[in-house]
Design a protein around this motif. Structure first.
Motif, PDB file in Angstrom:
ATOM      1  N   ALA A 120      30.004  41.982  33.110  1.00  0.00           N
ATOM      2  CA  ALA A 120      31.133  41.362  32.961  1.00  0.00           C
ATOM      3  C   ALA A 120      32.316  42.224  33.128  1.00  0.00           C
ATOM      4  CB  ALA A 120      31.119  40.481  31.499  1.00  0.00           C
ATOM      5  N   LEU A 121      32.407  43.098  32.376  1.00  0.00           N
ATOM      6  CA  LEU A 121      33.716  43.898  32.195  1.00  0.00           C
ATOM      7  C   LEU A 121      34.132  44.425  33.802  1.00  0.00           C
ATOM      8  CD1 LEU A 121      33.478  46.288  29.459  1.00  0.00           C
ATOM      9  CD2 LEU A 121      35.430  44.904  30.026  1.00  0.00           C
ATOM     10  N   LEU A 122      32.941  44.671  34.540  1.00  0.00           N
ATOM     11  CA  LEU A 122      33.120  45.158  36.008  1.00  0.00           C
ATOM     12  C   LEU A 122      33.544  43.970  36.977  1.00  0.00           C
ATOM     13  CD1 LEU A 122      30.164  47.405  36.788  1.00  0.00           C
ATOM     14  CD2 LEU A 122      32.591  48.109  36.439  1.00  0.00           C
ATOM     15  N   GLY A 123      33.043  42.782  36.526  1.00  0.00           N
ATOM     16  CA  GLY A 123      33.205  41.735  37.181  1.00  0.00           C
ATOM     17  C   GLY A 123      34.788  41.133  37.240  1.00  0.00           C
ATOM     18  N   VAL A 124      35.193  41.034  35.993  1.00  0.00           N
ATOM     19  CA  VAL A 124      36.484  40.762  35.694  1.00  0.00           C
ATOM     20  C   VAL A 124      37.660  41.696  36.282  1.00  0.00           C
ATOM     21  CG1 VAL A 124      36.034  39.184  33.529  1.00  0.00           C
ATOM     22  CG2 VAL A 124      36.666  41.555  33.393  1.00  0.00           C
ATOM     23  N   MET A 125      37.453  43.055  36.090  1.00  0.00           N
ATOM     24  CA  MET A 125      38.143  43.960  36.843  1.00  0.00           C
ATOM     25  C   MET A 125      38.272  43.521  38.081  1.00  0.00           C
ATOM     26  SD  MET A 125      38.071  47.545  34.377  1.00  0.00           S
ATOM     27  CE  MET A 125      36.064  47.689  34.488  1.00  0.00           C
ATOM     28  N   LEU A 126      37.278  43.651  38.909  1.00  0.00           N
ATOM     29  CA  LEU A 126      37.058  43.357  40.327  1.00  0.00           C
ATOM     30  C   LEU A 126      37.971  41.871  40.713  1.00  0.00           C
ATOM     31  CD1 LEU A 126      33.350  44.205  41.223  1.00  0.00           C
ATOM     32  CD2 LEU A 126      35.578  45.303  42.244  1.00  0.00           C
ATOM     33  N   VAL A 127      37.928  41.028  39.924  1.00  0.00           N
ATOM     34  CA  VAL A 127      38.661  39.813  40.076  1.00  0.00           C
ATOM     35  C   VAL A 127      40.118  40.014  39.995  1.00  0.00           C
ATOM     36  CG1 VAL A 127      39.180  37.552  39.254  1.00  0.00           C
ATOM     37  CG2 VAL A 127      36.758  38.300  39.631  1.00  0.00           C
ATOM     38  N   GLN A 128      40.438  40.714  38.814  1.00  0.00           N
ATOM     39  CA  GLN A 128      41.917  41.210  38.534  1.00  0.00           C
ATOM     40  C   GLN A 128      42.455  41.955  39.688  1.00  0.00           C
ATOM     41  OE1 GLN A 128      44.058  39.947  36.872  1.00  0.00           O
ATOM     42  NE2 GLN A 128      45.461  41.496  35.950  1.00  0.00           N
ATOM     43  N   VAL A 129      41.796  42.825  40.238  1.00  0.00           N
ATOM     44  CA  VAL A 129      42.224  43.884  41.214  1.00  0.00           C
ATOM     45  C   VAL A 129      42.291  43.134  42.711  1.00  0.00           C
ATOM     46  CG1 VAL A 129      41.864  45.987  42.716  1.00  0.00           C
ATOM     47  CG2 VAL A 129      41.522  46.001  40.134  1.00  0.00           C
ATOM     48  N   GLY A 130      41.319  42.163  42.776  1.00  0.00           N
ATOM     49  CA  GLY A 130      41.304  41.452  43.989  1.00  0.00           C
ATOM     50  C   GLY A 130      42.615  40.597  44.222  1.00  0.00           C
ATOM     51  N   ALA A 131      43.070  39.860  43.102  1.00  0.00           N
ATOM     52  CA  ALA A 131      44.114  38.902  43.296  1.00  0.00           C
ATOM     53  C   ALA A 131      45.364  39.816  43.497  1.00  0.00           C
ATOM     54  CB  ALA A 131      44.147  38.288  41.865  1.00  0.00           C
ATOM     55  N   GLY A 132      45.294  41.010  42.703  1.00  0.00           N
ATOM     56  CA  GLY A 132      46.499  41.977  42.872  1.00  0.00           C
ATOM     57  C   GLY A 132      46.691  42.403  44.200  1.00  0.00           C
ATOM     58  N   LEU A 133      45.814  42.675  45.110  1.00  0.00           N
ATOM     59  CA  LEU A 133      45.905  43.205  46.201  1.00  0.00           C
ATOM     60  C   LEU A 133      46.476  41.825  47.366  1.00  0.00           C
ATOM     61  CD1 LEU A 133      42.221  44.380  47.054  1.00  0.00           C
ATOM     62  CD2 LEU A 133      44.439  45.918  46.610  1.00  0.00           C
ATOM     63  N   PHE A 134      46.344  40.653  46.942  1.00  0.00           N
ATOM     64  CA  PHE A 134      47.103  39.739  47.792  1.00  0.00           C
ATOM     65  C   PHE A 134      48.420  39.085  46.958  1.00  0.00           C
ATOM     66  CE2 PHE A 134      42.463  39.759  48.831  1.00  0.00           C
ATOM     67  CZ  PHE A 134      42.607  39.498  50.268  1.00  0.00           C
ATOM     68  N   SER A 135      48.642  39.605  46.025  1.00  0.00           N
ATOM     69  CA  SER A 135      49.685  38.920  44.981  1.00  0.00           C
ATOM     70  C   SER A 135      51.082  39.550  45.414  1.00  0.00           C
ATOM     71  CB  SER A 135      49.520  38.815  43.663  1.00  0.00           C
ATOM     72  OG  SER A 135      49.524  40.149  43.264  1.00  0.00           O
ATOM     73  N   GLY A 136      52.076  39.012  45.057  1.00  0.00           N
ATOM     74  CA  GLY A 136      53.445  39.447  45.103  1.00  0.00           C
ATOM     75  C   GLY A 136      54.437  38.623  46.080  1.00  0.00           C
ATOM     76  N   ASP A 137      55.634  38.905  46.105  1.00  0.00           N
ATOM     77  CA  ASP A 137      56.615  38.048  46.745  1.00  0.00           C
ATOM     78  C   ASP A 137      57.324  39.060  47.803  1.00  0.00           C
ATOM     79  OD1 ASP A 137      58.874  36.523  47.853  1.00  0.00           O
ATOM     80  OD2 ASP A 137      59.393  35.865  46.057  1.00  0.00           O
ATOM     81  N   ILE A 150      47.714  36.516  54.049  1.00  0.00           N
ATOM     82  CA  ILE A 150      47.687  35.352  53.667  1.00  0.00           C
ATOM     83  C   ILE A 150      49.090  34.540  53.440  1.00  0.00           C
ATOM     84  CG2 ILE A 150      45.268  35.885  52.406  1.00  0.00           C
ATOM     85  CD1 ILE A 150      47.448  35.888  49.975  1.00  0.00           C
ATOM     86  N   GLY A 151      49.068  33.373  53.532  1.00  0.00           N
ATOM     87  CA  GLY A 151      49.989  32.577  53.369  1.00  0.00           C
ATOM     88  C   GLY A 151      50.950  32.708  52.144  1.00  0.00           C
ATOM     89  N   ILE A 152      52.235  32.090  52.286  1.00  0.00           N
ATOM     90  CA  ILE A 152      52.920  32.192  50.880  1.00  0.00           C
ATOM     91  C   ILE A 152      52.325  31.403  49.703  1.00  0.00           C
ATOM     92  CG2 ILE A 152      55.286  31.681  49.942  1.00  0.00           C
ATOM     93  CD1 ILE A 152      56.547  32.437  52.851  1.00  0.00           C
ATOM     94  N   ALA A 153      51.776  30.196  49.896  1.00  0.00           N
ATOM     95  CA  ALA A 153      51.590  29.364  49.086  1.00  0.00           C
ATOM     96  C   ALA A 153      50.305  30.037  48.296  1.00  0.00           C
ATOM     97  CB  ALA A 153      50.924  28.113  49.667  1.00  0.00           C
ATOM     98  N   LEU A 154      49.372  30.377  49.299  1.00  0.00           N
ATOM     99  CA  LEU A 154      48.065  31.119  48.500  1.00  0.00           C
ATOM    100  C   LEU A 154      48.488  32.663  47.681  1.00  0.00           C
ATOM    101  CD1 LEU A 154      45.047  31.431  48.008  1.00  0.00           C
ATOM    102  CD2 LEU A 154      45.019  32.319  50.248  1.00  0.00           C
ATOM    103  N   ALA A 155      49.439  33.318  48.141  1.00  0.00           N
ATOM    104  CA  ALA A 155      49.973  34.419  47.531  1.00  0.00           C
ATOM    105  C   ALA A 155      50.505  34.182  46.386  1.00  0.00           C
ATOM    106  CB  ALA A 155      50.964  35.153  48.593  1.00  0.00           C
ATOM    107  N   ASP A 156      51.221  32.987  46.275  1.00  0.00           N
ATOM    108  CA  ASP A 156      52.060  32.476  44.778  1.00  0.00           C
ATOM    109  C   ASP A 156      50.857  32.412  44.047  1.00  0.00           C
ATOM    110  OD1 ASP A 156      54.452  32.990  45.933  1.00  0.00           O
ATOM    111  OD2 ASP A 156      54.876  30.880  46.438  1.00  0.00           O
ATOM    112  N   ALA A 157      49.907  31.355  44.248  1.00  0.00           N
ATOM    113  CA  ALA A 157      48.726  30.926  43.406  1.00  0.00           C
ATOM    114  C   ALA A 157      47.904  32.403  42.934  1.00  0.00           C
ATOM    115  CB  ALA A 157      47.748  30.025  44.196  1.00  0.00           C
ATOM    116  N   LEU A 158      47.845  33.478  43.766  1.00  0.00           N
ATOM    117  CA  LEU A 158      47.141  34.451  43.554  1.00  0.00           C
ATOM    118  C   LEU A 158      48.023  35.282  42.615  1.00  0.00           C
ATOM    119  CD1 LEU A 158      45.298  35.445  46.473  1.00  0.00           C
ATOM    120  CD2 LEU A 158      44.192  34.612  44.602  1.00  0.00           C
TER     121      LEU A 158
END
Length: 239
Positions: A120-137, A150-158
């Motif tokens: 579970a810990l490895l999984g949630v850290m992978l999800v968190q890092v994965g979202a961070g790779l695509f996030s930002g403005d 990716i597009g702006i809308a998906l980046a905002d959601a992530l």
């Protein structure tokens, strides 16, 4: 490595671990597992601090380090020492129930129940890092290395996901710490010292962990580092 007073009670075949009697101190955790474990413990709060203080350059660098360590731990879960491999501790529901009923035999490393926490810990850290790779403005000047893919809308959601999902990571870490405290206080089973020293004094006959194969370590570490650097550069085509 066993202590001077720990003498195998049963001879081992070449390449096979020796069995040690109760009271012996045996190898449990290899050095790569211990380094990644304590690195996770340091990186998660460090990344929270960097985000809270708008230290985005450090936040991005620490995130890439965490990504590399997660990839290494996944690889080491297949090619590492016996107690590091997922096959040694990730079991089915029957094994978990047997452990809860006290029917499981003596073991070292993670129990079938603790395996759920590890996964579970490895999984949630992978999800968190994965979202961070695509996030930002991009208009704010700080984005994850894969944001342009990716597009702006998906980046905002992530980005929103990345912000609130941290509390899921924190909750899992708190549950992990609570379980460690419970085992120490109620079951009198010290789980912290072995993760520091790599050794544990056992109360039943067990097979100690095998020694680290450093060639496999270098291969896994090299692959993890290469993957993290590739992601850091924006995951360009490999051809």
């Amino acid at each position: 490595m066993t202590t001077s007073g720990s003498i195998p009670t049963e001879p081992s075949s070449p390449g096979q671990p020796s069995r040690f009697a109760a009271g012996s101190t045996v190898r449990v955790w290899d050095l790569p597992v211990r380094i990644t474990h304590w690195s996770f413990a340091l990186l998660v709060p460090a990344m929270w601090w960097s985000a809270e203080n708008s230290q985005w350059g450090w936040h991005k660098r620490l995130g890439l380090v965490l990504l590399g360590l997660l990839v290494f731990r996944l690889l080491w879960g297949f090619f590492g020492t016996r107690t590091a491999r997922f096959s040694s501790f990730v079991k089915g529901p029957g094994a978990v129930l047997d452990y809860l009923r006290g029917h499981a035999g003596p073991l070292i490393g993670h129990s079938p129940l603790a395996a759920l926490s590890v996964v579970a810990l490895l999984g949630v850290m992978l999800v968190q890092v994965g979202a961070g790779l695509f996030s930002g403005d991009p208009y704010d000047g700080m984005t994850g290395p894969l944001n342009p893919l990716i597009g702006i809308a998906l980046a905002d959601a992530l980005t929103e996901w990345h912000e609130w999902f941290y509390w899921v990571v924190l909750a899992m870490a708190a549950l992990h710490l609570a379980a460690i405290a419970y085992y120490g206080a109620v079951k009198h089973d010290d789980l912290v010292s072995p993760m520091l020293s790599g050794e544990k004094t056992v109360n039943a006959m067990v097979e100690e962990n095998d020694r680290t194969n450093w060639l496999r370590f270098l291969i896994c570490a090299g692959l993890a580092l290469g993957f993290a650097l590739w992601i850091a550069s924006g995951a360009p085509p490999l051809s």
